[in-house]
Design an enzyme around this catalytic site. Structure first.
Site: not given
Ligand code: HAX
Length: 424
Positions: A232, A262, A308, A317, A363
């Site tokens: 992105s 993504h 990843h 995160r 995610d």
């Protein structure tokens, strides 16, 4: 405006620093490209400059020197200020930024009209990106460029456009949620709330629930920036490097975020968990979770939320969200499966031996927290990610304009050329 004045005062020194680094060291090599990298999506090739944040293999994202786990008690406006200027705001700087965002939050009628004409089963990401693209009509940069603005001043209208977009996006995103999922009338903004809490309020989810507001703030902080090599950010910066305005650039970047490898992985991860729960028919045992995952891998499908392209440790995160979940919803059924997966999937991926990282990314958990509070329409989740990521994309665009960043234009080669090199 305090943030804008601060940036204006920093720009001359930043430009001089970059000029002098290139003038004195321009011919020094910092990275090579192997044939594996050429055929492998350019992993690890150092070829971009990004000062808003960095992602270490074993540290996760560090925003302007602060590891992300040190920023979890901040609000998104503070993070935007930090991303742009390199400093956290004092209370005056924060209030000033919040007042600017409130002033700019009105959405033109044609956006509502356009959204109302789209098919009722449109994907929320298409609805969001179409709205951003349509807002191009408002671009101050595009108008000033047409009028012949000096290159030294490019950053100024870009800054204005970015603030306008950040201010309007939560209002649009909340309307998309309410319209797409038949939740009733649009909810007016509450000017007493901060940017993320106001977004939560306009969604109409868990009204008055302080934990949901806290989750919105945390969500928007954690997804804000992840250096500039991810799809992105890279797409957005590449488009921006043509001097396209923020609306073209951000909508392009977010189209990349809409892909399953993504940002869409957060939707996919929750779908994966809910399907597993349904197919098994009860709260799964560890053995059942393991069997289910092995079956997915046997079908050559990926386990969403794991692995990843850069990170080689558990994404901090993920850890921040997991800690939030342990505090707020430790007995929630879906959250329990998230924790089971965290115990089981890395071991399976290590045994399988393909994924370079077996560890969870952001995610793998975010959707379960949203689900708990009643935000169950998981095809909407990437819109939340987009809202947050726009803070990083816009900061990077502002800085690129300030630094006179050039057109991004790497060189491609043909397979024939590669073969000729191997032959040599
Ligand atoms: N499940 C199963 N297999 C996986 C896997 C996973 N979660 N992660 C990687 N692999 C496989 C790859 O598919 C690849 O297989 P092939 O050789 O057969 O093609 C192999 O392991 C090597 O891949 P890699 O080098 O480790 O990973 P990449 O850098 O190519 O891709 C991805 C990184 C994140 C895209 C990848 O790990 C993946 O597909 N994960 C699942 C989707 C996901 O969670 N995406 C979100 C990432 C974070 C993000 O950007 N959020 O926005």
């Amino acid at each position: 405006m305090i943030l804008k004045d601060k940036l204006a005062s920093q720009i001359p020194a930043l430009r001089e620093e970059a000029r002098s680094i290139v003038a004195n060291n321009g011919d020094k090599a910092i990275s090579g490209v192997t044939i594996e990298q050429l055929f492998g999506g350019m992993r690890g090739v150092k070829s971009l400059i990004c000062d808003t944040s960095e992602v270490g293999l074993d540290t996760g994202v560090i925003i302007r020197g602060y590891p992300i786990l040190e920023l979890t008690n901040k609000i998104p406006e503070e993070i935007f200020y930090l991303l742009v200027s390199g400093e956290l705001p004092d209370s005056e700087g924060l209030k000033d930024l919040q007042a600017e965002l409130q002033k700019r939050s009105e959405v033109p009628q044609y956006i509502w009209d356009m959204l109302n004409t789209l098919p009722s089963d449109s994907h929320p990401m298409m609805m969001l990106n179409s709205s951003i693209l349509a807002l191009q009509h408002e671009s101050i940069f595009a108008k000033r460029y047409d009028e012949g603005i000096s290159k030294d001043d490019y950053w100024d209208p870009m800054f204005e456009d970015c603030l306008n977009l950040i201010a309007k996006m939560p209002v649009i995103a909340a309307y998309i949620y309410r319209k797409r999922f038949n939740k009733g009338e649009r909810i007016e903004s509450d000017k007493t709330l901060d940017w993320a809490a106001n977004f939560g309020h306009m969604l109409g989810i868990a009204p008055g629930n302080e934990s949901f507001k806290a989750l919105m703030r945390l969500y928007m902080v954690l997804h804000s920036d992840h250096e500039s090599g991810n799809v992105s950010a890279f797409s957005c910066q590449t488009i921006g490097s043509t001097l396209s305005d923020v609306y073209y650039s951000v909508s392009g970047g977010l189209s990349g975020l809409a892909g399953p490898l993504h940002g869409l992985a957060n939707q996919e991860n929750l779908r994966f968990i809910v399907n597993m729960r349904e197919e098994i028919g009860h709260s799964p045992t560890d053995e059942e979770v393991k069997e289910y995952c092995l079956d997915v891998l046997a079908q050559k499908r990926v386990i969403p939320g794991y692995g990843h392209a850069v990170l080689r440790v558990t994404d901090p995160r993920f850890t921040a969200f997991l800690n939030f979940g342990k505090e707020e919803m430790k007995d929630d059924e879906i959250f329990k499966i998230v924790r089971q997966l965290f115990e089981i999937v890395p071991k399976i991926l290590i045994e399988q031996g393909k994924a370079k990282s077996p560890w969870p990314n952001v995610d793998a958990v975010s959707g379960s927290l949203l689900y708990h509070f009643g935000l169950k329409e998981y095809i909407y989740y990437t819109v939340l990610f987009s809202l947050s990521r726009t803070l990083g994309l816009t900061s990077q665009l502002i800085i690129a304009r300030a630094m006179h960043s050039p057109l991004i234009r790497p060189k491609s080669v043909t397979t024939k050329w590669v073969k000729s090199q191997i032959g040599n």
